[in-house]
Design a protein around this motif. Structure first.
Motif, PDB file in Angstrom:
ATOM      1  N   GLN A  52       9.049   2.722   6.842  1.00  0.00           N
ATOM      2  CA  GLN A  52       7.782   2.489   6.147  1.00  0.00           C
ATOM      3  C   GLN A  52       7.293   3.783   5.496  1.00  0.00           C
ATOM      4  O   GLN A  52       6.803   3.771   4.370  1.00  0.00           O
ATOM      5  CB  GLN A  52       6.732   1.951   7.133  1.00  0.00           C
ATOM      6  CG  GLN A  52       5.442   1.505   6.472  1.00  0.00           C
ATOM      7  CD  GLN A  52       5.578   0.222   5.675  1.00  0.00           C
ATOM      8  OE1 GLN A  52       6.516  -0.536   5.854  1.00  0.00           O
ATOM      9  NE2 GLN A  52       4.641  -0.022   4.790  1.00  0.00           N
ATOM     10  N   GLY A  53       7.469   4.906   6.189  1.00  0.00           N
ATOM     11  CA  GLY A  53       7.039   6.196   5.657  1.00  0.00           C
ATOM     12  C   GLY A  53       7.885   6.682   4.502  1.00  0.00           C
ATOM     13  O   GLY A  53       7.390   7.328   3.578  1.00  0.00           O
TER      14      GLY A  53
ATOM     15  N   THR B 107       0.870  -1.162   0.000  1.00  0.00           N
ATOM     16  CA  THR B 107       0.000   0.000   0.000  1.00  0.00           C
ATOM     17  C   THR B 107       0.910   1.215   0.000  1.00  0.00           C
ATOM     18  O   THR B 107       1.698   1.402   0.906  1.00  0.00           O
ATOM     19  CB  THR B 107      -0.897  -0.002   1.254  1.00  0.00           C
ATOM     20  OG1 THR B 107      -1.616  -1.216   1.269  1.00  0.00           O
ATOM     21  CG2 THR B 107      -1.837   1.154   1.229  1.00  0.00           C
ATOM     22  N   ASP B 108       0.789   2.038  -1.001  1.00  0.00           N
ATOM     23  CA  ASP B 108       1.738   3.136  -1.157  1.00  0.00           C
ATOM     24  C   ASP B 108       1.007   4.436  -1.460  1.00  0.00           C
ATOM     25  O   ASP B 108       1.306   5.104  -2.429  1.00  0.00           O
ATOM     26  CB  ASP B 108       2.718   2.797  -2.291  1.00  0.00           C
ATOM     27  CG  ASP B 108       3.950   3.696  -2.276  1.00  0.00           C
ATOM     28  OD1 ASP B 108       4.220   4.295  -1.235  1.00  0.00           O
ATOM     29  OD2 ASP B 108       4.620   3.774  -3.308  1.00  0.00           O
ATOM     30  N   SER B 109       0.004   4.773  -0.629  1.00  0.00           N
ATOM     31  CA  SER B 109      -0.705   6.020  -0.886  1.00  0.00           C
ATOM     32  C   SER B 109       0.276   7.177  -0.764  1.00  0.00           C
ATOM     33  O   SER B 109       1.020   7.284   0.199  1.00  0.00           O
ATOM     34  CB  SER B 109      -1.877   6.186   0.078  1.00  0.00           C
ATOM     35  OG  SER B 109      -1.423   6.397   1.392  1.00  0.00           O
ATOM     36  N   ALA B 110       0.277   8.002  -1.770  1.00  0.00           N
ATOM     37  CA  ALA B 110       1.242   9.095  -1.836  1.00  0.00           C
ATOM     38  C   ALA B 110       0.935  10.136  -0.767  1.00  0.00           C
ATOM     39  O   ALA B 110      -0.205  10.571  -0.620  1.00  0.00           O
ATOM     40  CB  ALA B 110       1.202   9.728  -3.219  1.00  0.00           C
ATOM     41  N   PRO B 111       1.941  10.533  -0.023  1.00  0.00           N
ATOM     42  CA  PRO B 111       1.736  11.568   0.992  1.00  0.00           C
ATOM     43  C   PRO B 111       1.552  12.940   0.337  1.00  0.00           C
ATOM     44  O   PRO B 111       2.077  13.203  -0.742  1.00  0.00           O
ATOM     45  CB  PRO B 111       3.024  11.525   1.816  1.00  0.00           C
ATOM     46  CG  PRO B 111       4.041  10.906   0.920  1.00  0.00           C
ATOM     47  CD  PRO B 111       3.296  10.006  -0.018  1.00  0.00           C
TER      48      PRO B 111
ATOM     49  N   ALA C 288       1.062  -1.278   5.638  1.00  0.00           N
ATOM     50  CA  ALA C 288       0.636   0.052   6.076  1.00  0.00           C
ATOM     51  C   ALA C 288       1.006   1.069   4.995  1.00  0.00           C
ATOM     52  O   ALA C 288       2.054   0.948   4.351  1.00  0.00           O
ATOM     53  CB  ALA C 288       1.311   0.425   7.393  1.00  0.00           C
ATOM     54  N   SER C 289       0.165   2.040   4.798  1.00  0.00           N
ATOM     55  CA  SER C 289       0.460   3.048   3.779  1.00  0.00           C
ATOM     56  C   SER C 289       1.615   3.933   4.238  1.00  0.00           C
ATOM     57  O   SER C 289       1.850   4.110   5.439  1.00  0.00           O
ATOM     58  CB  SER C 289      -0.767   3.912   3.499  1.00  0.00           C
ATOM     59  OG  SER C 289      -1.038   4.768   4.592  1.00  0.00           O
ATOM     60  N   ARG C 290       2.321   4.472   3.279  1.00  0.00           N
ATOM     61  CA  ARG C 290       3.410   5.402   3.600  1.00  0.00           C
ATOM     62  C   ARG C 290       2.859   6.593   4.353  1.00  0.00           C
ATOM     63  O   ARG C 290       3.449   7.061   5.322  1.00  0.00           O
ATOM     64  CB  ARG C 290       4.119   5.851   2.324  1.00  0.00           C
ATOM     65  CG  ARG C 290       4.962   4.755   1.697  1.00  0.00           C
ATOM     66  CD  ARG C 290       5.724   5.240   0.471  1.00  0.00           C
ATOM     67  NE  ARG C 290       6.598   6.345   0.830  1.00  0.00           N
ATOM     68  CZ  ARG C 290       6.774   7.441   0.079  1.00  0.00           C
ATOM     69  NH1 ARG C 290       6.158   7.557  -1.065  1.00  0.00           N
ATOM     70  NH2 ARG C 290       7.573   8.389   0.475  1.00  0.00           N
ATOM     71  N   ALA C 291       1.707   7.113   3.911  1.00  0.00           N
ATOM     72  CA  ALA C 291       1.116   8.292   4.543  1.00  0.00           C
ATOM     73  C   ALA C 291       0.767   8.007   6.009  1.00  0.00           C
ATOM     74  O   ALA C 291       1.026   8.841   6.886  1.00  0.00           O
ATOM     75  CB  ALA C 291      -0.125   8.742   3.769  1.00  0.00           C
ATOM     76  N   GLN C 292       0.194   6.843   6.286  1.00  0.00           N
ATOM     77  CA  GLN C 292      -0.156   6.505   7.670  1.00  0.00           C
ATOM     78  C   GLN C 292       1.096   6.348   8.520  1.00  0.00           C
ATOM     79  O   GLN C 292       1.139   6.788   9.665  1.00  0.00           O
ATOM     80  CB  GLN C 292      -0.993   5.232   7.728  1.00  0.00           C
ATOM     81  CG  GLN C 292      -1.472   4.899   9.137  1.00  0.00           C
ATOM     82  CD  GLN C 292      -2.330   6.009   9.735  1.00  0.00           C
ATOM     83  OE1 GLN C 292      -3.305   6.421   9.120  1.00  0.00           O
ATOM     84  NE2 GLN C 292      -1.972   6.483  10.910  1.00  0.00           N
TER      85      GLN C 292
END
Length: 89
Positions: free
Chosen positions: A42-43, A2-6, A73-77
């Motif tokens: 992770q971030g 999961t790699d939601s862009a920050p 876990a998403s990068r944003a989280q």
């Protein structure tokens, strides 16, 4: 992965938290440092990659395991969790 862009704001806050973590008045305990490392990786990089370090490399293995625990876990989280964790120190 999961790699939601920050967002740019989140990235700026993450960068500020990283800088702040290097200037803390007291050094956090080892467990906190391990958690911060995992959230940072992770971030900044996303899911852990590569093989798990061998049994004799205790530090690298502990870091890899902590980071691997955040797999998915998403990068944003992870960035948000890192920021909150540093603020709490």
């Amino acid at each position: 992965m999961t790699d939601s862009a920050p967002t740019n704001d989140l990235q700026a806050a993450f960068d500020a938290a990283i800088a702040h973590s290097k200037t803390l008045a007291t050094r956090p305990d080892n467990l906190t440092l391990l958690q911060l490392y995992a959230l940072y990786k992770q971030g900044s990089s996303g899911d852990v990659a590569g093989e798990r370090p061998g049994m004799t490399d205790f530090v690298a293995r502990a870091k890899w395991d902590a980071w691997a625990a955040l797999r998915g876990a998403s990068r944003a989280q992870a960035m948000q969790d890192y920021i909150e964790r540093v603020r709490g120190l």
